[in-house]
Design an enzyme around this catalytic site. Structure first.
Site, short mmCIF file in Angstrom:
data_model
loop_
_atom_site.label_atom_id
_atom_site.label_comp_id
_atom_site.label_asym_id
_atom_site.label_seq_id
_atom_site.Cartn_x
_atom_site.Cartn_y
_atom_site.Cartn_z
N ALA A 1 0.81 -1.22 0.00
CA ALA A 1 0.00 0.00 0.00
C ALA A 1 0.85 1.27 0.00
CB ALA A 1 -0.93 0.01 1.21
N ALA A 2 2.11 1.15 -0.37
CA ALA A 2 3.01 2.32 -0.29
C ALA A 2 2.52 3.49 -1.13
CB ALA A 2 4.42 1.91 -0.70
N ASP B 1 -0.43 3.98 -2.53
CA ASP B 1 -1.77 4.42 -2.15
C ASP B 1 -1.75 5.28 -0.89
OD1 ASP B 1 -2.74 2.96 -4.29
OD2 ASP B 1 -3.13 1.18 -3.07
#
Length: 308
Positions: free
Chosen positions: A249-250, A252
């Site tokens: 999820a970096a 996002d």
């Protein structure tokens, strides 16, 4: 407080932890398996909400347990879900191959995410028009993203496109209504055919994206940082160095945190990028998408700690 609307995907992630990617024909044992909430849309919305933005969501879920779980994740984050509707198809899913290095490979089942129709955008018109920013990605139909961005621009709403997963041929009707585009280096290469390996090639790719119609560009470069280009300035903002355990999820987290801080005139763009980079650096130190996204308090505390 920024008002952010996200048009996007809602997926349940199945995370398969493996030592490395298997070779063709090879059978490889997993070290762990777990489920978590995800989807680029959900991740970005929850990141924005946890960083203080008043956030609304436009999307679809299936009439199933996964859909009810994703809806609860959004509501728990304080996100307005009035425009999240139920489809006859199952809720979207993602299967994430997470290597020991922290790198991941992802396989997506679109499901209900692909059932967003023009009428859904029309139904959400008031939500879009009352926002400061609208964010979307390519995990939902591009045709509806184009319609939503057109409505947004007519109302003076800032449009933010995260072109992921990237497509080579994107309708110019979408690009002409993009205020900010935020690809990573791989997505930038697919969109521009320019391989981004350093600051010079980042400049070239960003310039090409502006030629295509996007007014402002941020290319995220993983551990190297984020390169931004506007009509008047450009710069590489270096990343915070951490030991990543899961990069799922970096990007996002970065984007949601960014729009929670960004001013509509982009006057604080670098400051917003620094905040978003710190949020992303905290997220990659935990496993899972939604569970790893930090709060505003955590990000500000980490930034303050850096000054000490």
């Amino acid at each position: 407080m920024s008002k952010v609307t996200v048009l996007g995907s809602l997926n349940v992630d199945t995370i398969l932890q493996i030592p490395r990617l298997p070779q063709p024909g090879e059978t490889l044992a997993m070290t762990d398996k777990r489920n978590a909430g995800g989807g680029k849309g959900a991740n970005q919305a929850i990141s924005a909400a946890r960083s203080g933005a008043k956030t609304s969501f436009i999307g679809k879920i299936g009439d199933d347990e996964n859909g009810r779980m994703m809806l609860s994740f959004l509501k728990d984050a304080g996100i307005n879900t009035d425009q999240v509707t139920v489809s006859g198809k199952g809720t979207g899913q993602a299967f994430i191959l997470l290597q020991e290095s922290g790198e991941n490979s992802i396989i997506i089942f679109g499901g209900a995410n692909q059932e967003i129709k023009a009428q859904d955008i029309e139904n959400a018109k008031n939500t879009i028009e009352s926002s400061d920013f609208i964010v979307t990605q390519f995990e939902t139909p591009i045709e509806q993203a184009t319609k939503a961005f057109k409505l947004a621009k007519e109302a003076g709403v800032v449009t933010v496109l995260n072109p992921a997963p990237a497509h080579k041929d994107v309708d110019s009707a979408l690009f002409e209504n993009v205020d900010l585009i935020t690809p990573n280096e791989t997505e930038a290469e697919i969109l521009t055919e320019i391989k981004v390996v350093d600051e010079i090639t980042a400049h070239e790719a960003a310039a090409r994206l502006q030629e295509l119609g996007a007014k402002n560009v941020i290319i995220t470069l993983g551990g190297h940082g984020a390169y931004y280009k506007t009509a008047t300035e450009e710069k590489l903002v270096k990343a915070f160095k951490v030991n990543a355990v899961d990069t799922t999820a970096a990007g996002d987290t970065f984007l949601g945190a960014l729009v929670s801080r960004l001013k509509k005139d982009f006057s604080n763009l670098e400051e917003a990028i620094i905040y978003a980079s710190k949020a992303s650096s905290l997220a990659v130190q935990k496993v899972g998408a939604i569970p790893s996204i930090p709060t505003e308090k955590q990000v500000l505390a980490a930034l303050e700690n850096d000054k000490a």
